[in-house]
Scaffold this active site. Structure first.
Site, short mmCIF file in Angstrom:
data_model
loop_
_atom_site.label_atom_id
_atom_site.label_comp_id
_atom_site.label_asym_id
_atom_site.label_seq_id
_atom_site.Cartn_x
_atom_site.Cartn_y
_atom_site.Cartn_z
CD GLU A 1 29.33 36.47 52.07
OE1 GLU A 1 29.44 37.70 51.90
OE2 GLU A 1 29.59 35.64 51.20
N GLY B 1 28.02 39.72 37.25
CA GLY B 1 28.80 40.48 38.23
C GLY B 1 29.64 41.58 37.62
CG ASP C 1 33.40 35.79 50.14
OD1 ASP C 1 32.62 36.22 49.28
OD2 ASP C 1 33.50 36.27 51.29
CB SER C 2 35.08 36.83 44.44
OG SER C 2 35.37 35.56 43.98
CG ASP D 1 32.69 38.23 34.48
OD1 ASP D 1 33.55 38.30 35.37
OD2 ASP D 1 32.24 37.16 34.04
P1 IMP Z 1 30.71 36.77 46.29
O1 IMP Z 1 31.93 35.94 46.28
O2 IMP Z 1 29.55 36.01 45.71
O3 IMP Z 1 30.42 37.40 47.63
O4 IMP Z 1 31.00 37.91 45.25
C1 IMP Z 1 31.05 39.27 45.55
C2 IMP Z 1 30.62 40.05 44.34
O5 IMP Z 1 31.62 39.93 43.35
C3 IMP Z 1 29.31 39.57 43.73
O6 IMP Z 1 28.55 40.69 43.35
C4 IMP Z 1 29.73 38.80 42.52
O7 IMP Z 1 28.79 38.95 41.49
C5 IMP Z 1 31.05 39.46 42.15
N1 IMP Z 1 31.97 38.49 41.56
C6 IMP Z 1 32.64 37.51 42.19
N2 IMP Z 1 33.39 36.81 41.33
C7 IMP Z 1 33.18 37.37 40.13
C8 IMP Z 1 33.66 37.08 38.82
O8 IMP Z 1 34.41 36.14 38.56
N3 IMP Z 1 33.20 37.88 37.85
C9 IMP Z 1 32.35 38.90 38.07
N4 IMP Z 1 31.88 39.22 39.25
C10 IMP Z 1 32.29 38.45 40.28
#
Ligand code: IMP
Length: 195
Positions: free
Chosen positions: A47, A152, A76-77, A154
């Site tokens: 990334e 994560g 991606d979040s 949550d």
């Molecule tokens: P990525 O999309 O995997 O890069 O997520 C970035 C961070 O956000 C990671 O540490 C994930 O664990 C957290 N994360 C993404 N989506 C969620 C969710 O739906 N619930 C909790 N944590 C999330």
């Protein structure tokens, strides 16, 4: 329906590239309702560093497509906390791995401004020139303690209009309100229309 969505299981050409099984379960449940079947490719990918999730995810999708030459999507979040100037945002993954939820709560100690938002970006690519982005945003607040035991962030994110954190909700309840559901549903509507 023809094309990708009719391909079942091992014959499915659509790949979801992620090393996060939680995302796979959520995507299966949401896309499954639209008859969209994908194959999970368990892979970590690079990334780039950028301020926008859209830019980061688009670059990753391009990187993967160049190597796999197969229609694929990634997700991606990021968690954006207002009192911290939007941090961790695009650095959510690193922040979770380093200071974790306890570290975030510590940074927010004594802060009554708890507003935050969770953003999800789904990127679909099926040719180097054809890249499609779908986003989902859920506003909410950061709890003052760890509540619940799921993955994560949550246990510290309370979506707007709810009293429970994502972690205190059942799977289906989180699915109803989640940032990822919004982005995946937009993707699914588009996909079904395209075919
Ligand atoms: P990525 O999309 O995997 O890069 O997520 C970035 C961070 O956000 C990671 O540490 C994930 O664990 C957290 N994360 C993404 N989506 C969620 C969710 O739906 N619930 C909790 N944590 C999330």
């Amino acid at each position: 329906m023809t094309g990708l969505v009719t391909c079942r299981n091992s014959r499915s050409r659509l790949l979801f590239v992620t090393s996060n099984m939680n995302k796979v379960l959520e995507a299966k449940s949401i896309l499954g309702k639209f008859g969209i079947v994908f194959k999970h490719l368990n892979l970590k990918y690079p990334e780039i560093q950028a301020e926008s999730l859209r830019v980061i995810a688009s670059e990753s999708a391009r990187y993967l497509y160049e190597r796999l030459s197969n229609p694929l999507f990634i997700e991606d979040s990021g968690l954006f906390i207002d009192a911290l100037g939007g941090f961790p945002g695009p650095y959510s993954s690193y922040t979770y791995k380093t200071i974790g939820n306890n570290g975030i709560l510590k940074l927010m100690e004594g802060t009554s401004r708890r507003s935050a938002r969770f953003e999800s970006v789904v990127v679909y690519i099926d040719s180097p020139k054809s890249i499609h982005i779908f986003t989902g945003v859920v506003k909410g607040t950061i709890s003052s303690t760890i509540r619940g035991q799921k993955w994560g962030f949550d246990p510290i994110f309370i979506p707007e209009g709810k009293s429970q954190t994502y972690a205190e909700m059942g799977f289906d309840e989180k699915q109803m309100v989640s940032h990822r559901r919004i982005a995946l549903e937009k993707f699914a509507f588009w996909m079904v229309k395209k075919l």
